[in-house]
Design an enzyme around this catalytic site. Structure first.
Site, PDB file in Angstrom:
ATOM      1  N   CYS A   5       0.832  -1.204   0.000  1.00  0.00           N
ATOM      2  CA  CYS A   5       0.000   0.000   0.000  1.00  0.00           C
ATOM      3  C   CYS A   5       0.873   1.263   0.000  1.00  0.00           C
ATOM      4  O   CYS A   5       1.559   1.533  -0.971  1.00  0.00           O
ATOM      5  CB  CYS A   5      -0.993  -0.036   1.156  1.00  0.00           C
ATOM      6  SG  CYS A   5      -2.370   1.132   0.959  1.00  0.00           S
ATOM      7  N   GLU A  47      -2.263  -8.954   3.390  1.00  0.00           N
ATOM      8  CA  GLU A  47      -2.538  -9.444   4.750  1.00  0.00           C
ATOM      9  C   GLU A  47      -4.017  -9.350   5.105  1.00  0.00           C
ATOM     10  O   GLU A  47      -4.461  -9.942   6.099  1.00  0.00           O
ATOM     11  CB  GLU A  47      -1.687  -8.676   5.773  1.00  0.00           C
ATOM     12  CG  GLU A  47      -2.172  -7.297   6.136  1.00  0.00           C
ATOM     13  CD  GLU A  47      -1.870  -6.209   5.104  1.00  0.00           C
ATOM     14  OE1 GLU A  47      -2.164  -5.037   5.385  1.00  0.00           O
ATOM     15  OE2 GLU A  47      -1.319  -6.537   4.030  1.00  0.00           O
ATOM     16  N   HIS A  53      -3.751  -4.832  -0.016  1.00  0.00           N
ATOM     17  CA  HIS A  53      -3.254  -5.384   1.239  1.00  0.00           C
ATOM     18  C   HIS A  53      -3.341  -6.916   1.203  1.00  0.00           C
ATOM     19  O   HIS A  53      -4.413  -7.474   1.443  1.00  0.00           O
ATOM     20  CB  HIS A  53      -4.098  -4.872   2.417  1.00  0.00           C
ATOM     21  CG  HIS A  53      -3.881  -3.438   2.736  1.00  0.00           C
ATOM     22  ND1 HIS A  53      -2.899  -3.006   3.607  1.00  0.00           N
ATOM     23  CD2 HIS A  53      -4.520  -2.319   2.304  1.00  0.00           C
ATOM     24  CE1 HIS A  53      -2.938  -1.686   3.708  1.00  0.00           C
ATOM     25  NE2 HIS A  53      -3.908  -1.246   2.919  1.00  0.00           N
TER      26      HIS A  53
END
Length: 210
Positions: free
Chosen positions: A82, A188, A186
């Site tokens: 990001c 994650e 993202h």
């Protein structure tokens, strides 16, 4: 198993990245300690927030010259996430003109999508990835990933490893250049596909020799 450092520079989601790596069997070190970073084999540079603040935080911690030495000169792999991806570029127009790390030629500019679409670009979106990119091995070409951003990267095609469409607006979703990897989304927060992408980065690190 190679040593992975998550760079802690005061800009957000370091623990969520560490948690995702733990699910994959890796214990990463969250740190801004220079000696620990020098001893690491690879890095993850996450980030949430403003570009100028991020660069200032890196500068105050004297991390910019250290990262240049470890990543650019020594060739250690790094994954930017990001805001971390945006910092790889030469500059950003977010709230003024600010200098970036300059590892990839290009700039960060404000999104100007169709008037019917909101900014920031938040939520799940398809990407179209290059099949030969190590990050996307075994990941469907049209896989969904989670985005949250108002600015985007503009650079030469040779650096782009994935794109996404937001209305009629085409966005750079991922970058790769030599040992540099980055995603605007993202991983994650992107569930199974995100973990697969992180696994691919870790596999690259394990097989890579500077």
């Amino acid at each position: 198993m190679k040593k992975i450092a998550i760079i802690d520079y005061g800009m957000g989601n370091v623990q969520s990245v560490a948690n995702a790596l733990e699910l994959l069997g890796y214990t990463a070190t969250i740190t801004d300690d220079h000696e620990v970073l020098k001893a690491s084999d690879a890095y993850i540079l996450p980030g949430v927030g403003a570009f100028a603040e991020a660069m200032n935080n890196l500068r105050e911690r004297h991390l910019i010259p250290l990262l240049h030495t470890q990543v650019i000169e020594s060739g250690k792999p790094i994954l930017g996430i990001c805001l971390g991806m945006q910092l790889f570029l030469q500059s950003s127009e977010e709230m003024g003109l600010h200098e970036g790390l300059g590892w990839i030629e290009g700039k960060v500019i404000a999104m100007t999508p169709d008037s019917t679409l909101r900014v920031p670009h938040v939520g799940w979106n398809d990407i179209v990835a290059q099949e030969d990119s190590p990050l996307f091995t075994g990941v469907n070409k049209d896989a969904h990933f989670y985005f949250d951003h108002s600015y985007h990267v503009v650079c030469e095609e040779r650096y782009i490893s994935a794109k996404c469409q937001y209305g009629s607006y085409e966005l750079t979703a991922a970058l790769q250049y030599k040992n540099l990897f980055a995603t605007q989304f993202h991983p994650e927060k992107s569930q199974t596909k995100g973990l697969k992408l992180l696994r691919n980065f870790l596999n690259f690190v394990e097989e890579y020799s500077c």
